[in-house]
Enzyme design. Sequence first.
Site, PDB file in Angstrom:
ATOM      1  CE  LYS A 191      -1.893   2.853   2.685  1.00  0.00           C
ATOM      2  NZ  LYS A 191      -1.849   4.052   1.802  1.00  0.00           N
ATOM      3  CD  GLU A 266      13.245   0.455   9.190  1.00  0.00           C
ATOM      4  OE1 GLU A 266      13.692   1.373   9.905  1.00  0.00           O
ATOM      5  OE2 GLU A 266      13.894  -0.558   8.909  1.00  0.00           O
ATOM      6  CB  CYS A 300      12.824   8.747   8.410  1.00  0.00           C
ATOM      7  SG  CYS A 300      13.842   7.784   7.304  1.00  0.00           S
ATOM      8  CD  GLU A 401       9.763  12.534  11.737  1.00  0.00           C
ATOM      9  OE1 GLU A 401       8.616  12.087  11.945  1.00  0.00           O
ATOM     10  OE2 GLU A 401      10.626  11.896  11.116  1.00  0.00           O
TER      11      GLU A 401
HETATM   12  P1  NAD Z   1       2.075   8.098   7.963  1.00  0.00           P
HETATM   13  O1  NAD Z   1       2.336   7.275   9.177  1.00  0.00           O
HETATM   14  O2  NAD Z   1       1.029   9.127   8.011  1.00  0.00           O
HETATM   15  O3  NAD Z   1       1.701   7.161   6.727  1.00  0.00           O
HETATM   16  C1  NAD Z   1       2.547   6.123   6.290  1.00  0.00           C
HETATM   17  C2  NAD Z   1       1.706   5.093   5.543  1.00  0.00           C
HETATM   18  O4  NAD Z   1       0.806   4.479   6.475  1.00  0.00           O
HETATM   19  C3  NAD Z   1       0.842   5.656   4.429  1.00  0.00           C
HETATM   20  O5  NAD Z   1       0.790   4.743   3.352  1.00  0.00           O
HETATM   21  C4  NAD Z   1      -0.518   5.776   5.095  1.00  0.00           C
HETATM   22  O6  NAD Z   1      -1.598   5.757   4.187  1.00  0.00           O
HETATM   23  C5  NAD Z   1      -0.528   4.550   5.988  1.00  0.00           C
HETATM   24  N1  NAD Z   1      -1.423   4.607   7.154  1.00  0.00           N
HETATM   25  C6  NAD Z   1      -1.905   5.719   7.761  1.00  0.00           C
HETATM   26  N2  NAD Z   1      -2.706   5.365   8.786  1.00  0.00           N
HETATM   27  C7  NAD Z   1      -2.722   4.011   8.830  1.00  0.00           C
HETATM   28  C8  NAD Z   1      -3.349   3.055   9.673  1.00  0.00           C
HETATM   29  N3  NAD Z   1      -4.132   3.429  10.693  1.00  0.00           N
HETATM   30  N4  NAD Z   1      -3.152   1.740   9.450  1.00  0.00           N
HETATM   31  C9  NAD Z   1      -2.339   1.346   8.447  1.00  0.00           C
HETATM   32  N5  NAD Z   1      -1.727   2.207   7.596  1.00  0.00           N
HETATM   33  C10 NAD Z   1      -1.900   3.525   7.799  1.00  0.00           C
HETATM   34  O7  NAD Z   1       3.500   8.720   7.552  1.00  0.00           O
HETATM   35  P2  NAD Z   1       3.810   9.704   6.348  1.00  0.00           P
HETATM   36  O8  NAD Z   1       3.364  11.065   6.741  1.00  0.00           O
HETATM   37  O9  NAD Z   1       3.349   9.124   5.062  1.00  0.00           O
HETATM   38  O10 NAD Z   1       5.421   9.633   6.315  1.00  0.00           O
HETATM   39  C11 NAD Z   1       6.228  10.414   7.110  1.00  0.00           C
HETATM   40  C12 NAD Z   1       6.750   9.609   8.284  1.00  0.00           C
HETATM   41  O11 NAD Z   1       7.454   8.466   7.791  1.00  0.00           O
HETATM   42  C13 NAD Z   1       7.760  10.382   9.102  1.00  0.00           C
HETATM   43  O12 NAD Z   1       7.479  10.201  10.455  1.00  0.00           O
HETATM   44  C14 NAD Z   1       9.085   9.722   8.734  1.00  0.00           C
HETATM   45  O13 NAD Z   1      10.075   9.858   9.723  1.00  0.00           O
HETATM   46  C15 NAD Z   1       8.678   8.321   8.504  1.00  0.00           C
HETATM   47  N6  NAD Z   1       9.682   7.602   7.692  1.00  0.00           N
HETATM   48  C16 NAD Z   1      10.492   6.680   8.313  1.00  0.00           C
HETATM   49  C17 NAD Z   1      11.480   6.021   7.588  1.00  0.00           C
HETATM   50  C18 NAD Z   1      12.394   5.019   8.245  1.00  0.00           C
HETATM   51  O14 NAD Z   1      13.043   4.255   7.536  1.00  0.00           O
HETATM   52  N7  NAD Z   1      12.484   4.985   9.560  1.00  0.00           N
HETATM   53  C19 NAD Z   1      11.612   6.281   6.215  1.00  0.00           C
HETATM   54  C20 NAD Z   1      10.770   7.206   5.625  1.00  0.00           C
HETATM   55  C21 NAD Z   1       9.797   7.862   6.379  1.00  0.00           C
END
Ligand code: NAD
Length: 507
Positions: A191, A266, A300, A401
């Site tokens: 997804k 992650e 991230c 963050e």
């Molecule tokens: P997010 O958590 O809002 O969304 C991430 C994904 O999860 C999206 O596909 C979203 O649709 C899905 N999602 C949202 N709610 C959900 C739920 N209740 N159940 C299942 N899936 C759900 O994050 P974002 O805003 O898309 O990305 C930014 C975040 O990602 C930042 O916090 C960043 O640090 C983190 N990030 C971490 C890494 C790593 O390797 N540690 C890498 C890239 C980004």
Amino acid sequence: MEHTVVKEPVTEVRPMKRDHYAMIINGERVESSSSEVFKTYNPAKGEALATVAKANKEDAELAVQAARNAFDNGKWRKYPVGKRSRVLNKIAAIMRERFNELVELEVLNSGKSVGAAQIQINQSIEDFEFYAGAIVGHRGVVNNVPNGFFNYTNKEPVGVCAQIIPWNYPMMMAAWKIAPAIATGCSVVLKPASLTPITAIILTEICHEAGVPAGVINTIPGSGSVIGDYLVQHEDINKVAFTGSTPTGKDIMSKASQSLKRLTLELGGKSPNIVFDDADLEAAVPGSLFGIFFNTGQSCEARSRMFVHESIYDEFMEQFIAKTKKLKSGDPFDKGTHLGSIISRDQLEIIDGYVQSAKEAGATIATGGKVCKIEGFENGHWYEPTVITDVTPDMKAVKEEIFGPVVVVEKFTDEKDVIKRANDTEYGLGSAIWTTNQARATRVAHKIDAGIVMVNCPFSAFPGTPFGGYKQSGFGRELCVETLDLYMEDKSVLSYHGGKPINPFGV
Ligand code: NAD
């Protein structure tokens, strides 16, 4: 409602740039069972780019069943490992051949600079090449057991994996997830983030063109709280691999625990960047600059908390601010552009909210600190590269963050004290140390609570190096050989060949 097959099974990926993108379920391009679509945007211009089929729970169910069937009854996991490896290399070869098209799509859908997109697409290709090689040598072991017995472990794929990814590295996150999963023989329901679904869909098509059988990779764009949540709770999903924010990660962990799914998280970060008094400023200044402003700070592992030794603070900051002012925000396709756009209006407001809150709490905006307008991109979402000084540890901008081009800077005098302050965060993803003293570098590297320590180095990872966090940055490592084990179970096979029957109960 019956599913509409838009095109026959995905065999080749032409053209890549389209007005509409379908989901991929069981090797076919399909529309949503409700016919619903959503628009995906070019955030640099604030313009709609294409429509995308919007998966609902019914579609998610079809995707899970396709993946389940491919895993239980299909041929992919039964292929000799060398054959799976060849397919992974072929995926990489197609991506290399169509590199420029992939870069263009990534820039259009994410607003990132072409330079950043090139780095990320290239790394995505190398991921497939890395796992094509790594899986061939990844095997079980023979263990020492008493005479007459024999024990070996067999590494078996864990099953059907739900992979949920964020918007900041759309293609790279898809590659980090898909490559190790299919290398091991697992099946996938991916997804992508709703803001950036295009390159994940294209990557899935490329995988089919390269020979991944139908059902092994199913990609369904749609709402995280609807279909993401559905996948996380589904009984037929064996593992969830999630990259995204820490709050979403916690929600997923609690739900996935109901069926004790395998889980990799992650999550977010607030990574420290420590510049010691003996740092080589020629390396430390540009390295720290890249550490925060690469990908417009939407990383991230962005080194977003900078600690600079008091004795070099003025000199370092003068250079750092001067270079920050030289950074160019603008046309993402212009090779001279350093910072692309912010992903969305919402994210722009979040970033500005953090900056304004720091200002109100008494911090100094040394440079930047405002939403900006770029000629020709007036409806896009742009923020100035921002440096905030005179901060205190309790400020929101220091603790949380921001996920944008904003760095907070603090002074320090003492090594022990800076380690304590660097570790004073709920996160533990990246960290960077700038020093010419090797003994200090090693000492500090071992005391930082983070999954990644960069010593005099602007880069956080290459294919083969573990990527992942301590504390609330999650658990599990990606991008490395160890990742393969997170998609496998070690089955222990213990046999007896001592000849004389054993009668342990003696009855
Ligand atoms: P997010 O958590 O809002 O969304 C991430 C994904 O999860 C999206 O596909 C979203 O649709 C899905 N999602 C949202 N709610 C959900 C739920 N209740 N159940 C299942 N899936 C759900 O994050 P974002 O805003 O898309 O990305 C930014 C975040 O990602 C930042 O916090 C960043 O640090 C983190 N990030 C971490 C890494 C790593 O390797 N540690 C890498 C890239 C980004």
